[in-house]
Design an enzyme around this catalytic site. Structure first.
Site, PDB file in Angstrom:
ATOM      1  N   CYS A   1      30.939 -29.461   3.497  1.00 31.41           N
ATOM      2  CA  CYS A   1      29.763 -30.102   3.691  1.00 31.41           C
ATOM      3  C   CYS A   1      28.683 -28.639   3.620  1.00 31.41           C
ATOM      4  O   CYS A   1      27.637 -28.292   3.831  1.00 31.41           O
ATOM      5  CB  CYS A   1      29.478 -31.118   4.468  1.00 31.41           C
ATOM      6  SG  CYS A   1      29.970 -32.677   4.020  1.00 31.41           S
TER       7      CYS A   1
ATOM      8  N   HIS B   1      22.453 -30.691   4.629  1.00 33.39           N
ATOM      9  CA  HIS B   1      22.564 -31.460   3.892  1.00 33.39           C
ATOM     10  C   HIS B   1      22.229 -32.442   4.086  1.00 33.39           C
ATOM     11  O   HIS B   1      22.120 -33.182   4.860  1.00 33.39           O
ATOM     12  CB  HIS B   1      24.391 -31.171   4.940  1.00 33.39           C
ATOM     13  CG  HIS B   1      25.397 -31.586   3.920  1.00 33.39           C
ATOM     14  ND1 HIS B   1      25.380 -31.818   2.855  1.00 33.39           N
ATOM     15  CD2 HIS B   1      25.896 -32.977   4.451  1.00 33.39           C
ATOM     16  CE1 HIS B   1      26.356 -32.834   2.292  1.00 33.39           C
ATOM     17  NE2 HIS B   1      27.113 -33.572   3.776  1.00 33.39           N
TER      18      HIS B   1
ATOM     19  N   ASN C   1      25.855 -37.953  -1.536  1.00 31.60           N
ATOM     20  CA  ASN C   1      26.557 -36.633  -1.274  1.00 31.60           C
ATOM     21  C   ASN C   1      27.443 -35.767  -1.775  1.00 31.60           C
ATOM     22  O   ASN C   1      28.567 -35.972  -2.124  1.00 31.60           O
ATOM     23  CB  ASN C   1      27.388 -37.901   0.365  1.00 31.60           C
ATOM     24  CG  ASN C   1      28.026 -35.700   1.032  1.00 31.60           C
ATOM     25  OD1 ASN C   1      27.610 -34.425   0.511  1.00 31.60           O
ATOM     26  ND2 ASN C   1      27.849 -36.210   2.536  1.00 31.60           N
TER      27      ASN C   1
END
Length: 336
Positions: A118, A263, A293
């Site tokens: 991430c 993020h 995501n």
């Protein structure tokens, strides 16, 4: 003779998401879940899944890269280096960087592959920034691209993880800034390996006698697992910490920020960052509702969309921040 250090700047942005839209209602048909449950816990309404035979990790990156190059006023042949962030490479090896190089019709320029999940795009951005700062390279392509949907457990056992992730790619072209007051002002990178197993996909593993066996599949080691409460607890601590680290390093405050692009991990985490940093709603960007995501792709997709929507303007102070598997976390402060 020592060269003077210089800043890098983001000269162009681009993103690509697959055509296939997967709504929460579609996932209800695959596992015991509901639209209300997913929205309440993640904020996600839909995500994109790749089309086998059409989309690959490398060619999605190429699609995003071509848009970024066009906006930067450059051609692929002008690039000096590629830095590619992904946890879902096309092959076990080689990395996707060289495949992107091939997609763009290039040869011989160096290609880095970054595996920081991430936080991958900001780690990659920091790496590219150093090469430009020192004068070694002028034009560097930084990309994040992910295909998650082919590696998710769509049974009831995997639902808490599988509803979160989507596919997509984002890219940025970095070039030298003409001012030390503009461009990437600083980047800040951290990691804490003691929590590596809290968010991971264990197999196939090089440590096993055979990398892939029926036992590996039956054990569930091929699917991502997450200790959600631990990840959330650390995320809501590390995000504000690393944003404040960037602000303090540059002698500015949260009030000076024009936009934070985090993020896109979970809408609840983004809302917590907003509250903790005392940011007005218009100063934090979120698009997890549409894309889920997308790991290393989430920050560049979000930044590209924010720019297209006019929320990133000349002279704005922008902070990028990420936290994820590893644990790793990072931030970048940019004067646009």
């Amino acid at each position: 003779m020592t060269k003077e250090l210089r800043n890098s700047r983001i000269a162009g942005l681009g993103h690509y998401v697959p055509d296939k839209v997967v709504k929460n209602a579609d996932l209800e048909k695959l596992m015991d879940t509901s639209d209300a449950w997913i929205v309440e816990r993640t904020g996600i309404n839909e995500r994109r899944y790749f089309e086998p035979g059409k989309d690959t990790t490398a060619n999605m990156a190429a699609n995003a890269a071509r848009k970024a190059l066009e906006k930067a006023g450059l051609e692929a042949k002008d690039l000096d280096m590629i830095v590619f962030a992904t946890l879902s490479p096309d092959y076990f090896f080689p990395g996707s960087g060289v495949l992107l190089q091939r997609e763009l019709g290039l040869s011989e320029i160096p290609c880095y592959d970054v595996r920081n999940q991430c936080s991958g795009f900001i780690y990659a951005l920091s790496l590219a920034d150093q090469f430009i700062k020192t004068g070694m390279y002028d034009n560097v392509l930084v990309v994040g691209s992910e295909i998650h949907s082919s590696g998710l457990d769509f049974s009831d056992k995997g639902r808490s993880v599988s509803v979160i992730f989507g596919d997509g790619a984002g890219a940025a072209v970095l070039t030298p800034s003409d001012s030390l007051d503009r461009g990437i002002l600083s980047t800040h990178l951290h990691a804490q390996g003691e929590f590596a197993e809290e968010l991971m996909t264990k197999g196939p593993s090089s440590n096993d006698a055979e990398r892939l066996t029926y036992q590996t599949i039956d054990s569930g080691d091929i699917w991502p697992v997450m200790n959600g409460s631990t990840v959330f607890k650390h995320a809501v601590t590390r995000f504000p910490e690393v944003i404040n680290e960037a602000l303090t390093h540059n002698g500015v405050t949260a009030e000076d920020l024009d936009l934070v692009v985090p993020h896109q991990a979970n809408l609840r985490i983004t809302q917590f960052i907003q509250q903790k940093m005392k940011l007005p709603e218009g100063k934090i960007f979120s698009n997890i509702q549409k894309y889920g995501n997308t790991t290393a792709a989430s920050v560049p997709i979000a930044l590209s969309e924010a720019f297209e929507e006019g929320r990133v303007k000349d002279g704005d102070l922008i902070c990028l921040a990420a936290f994820g598997s590893g644990f790793t976390w990072a931030s970048a402060l940019i004067r646009w």
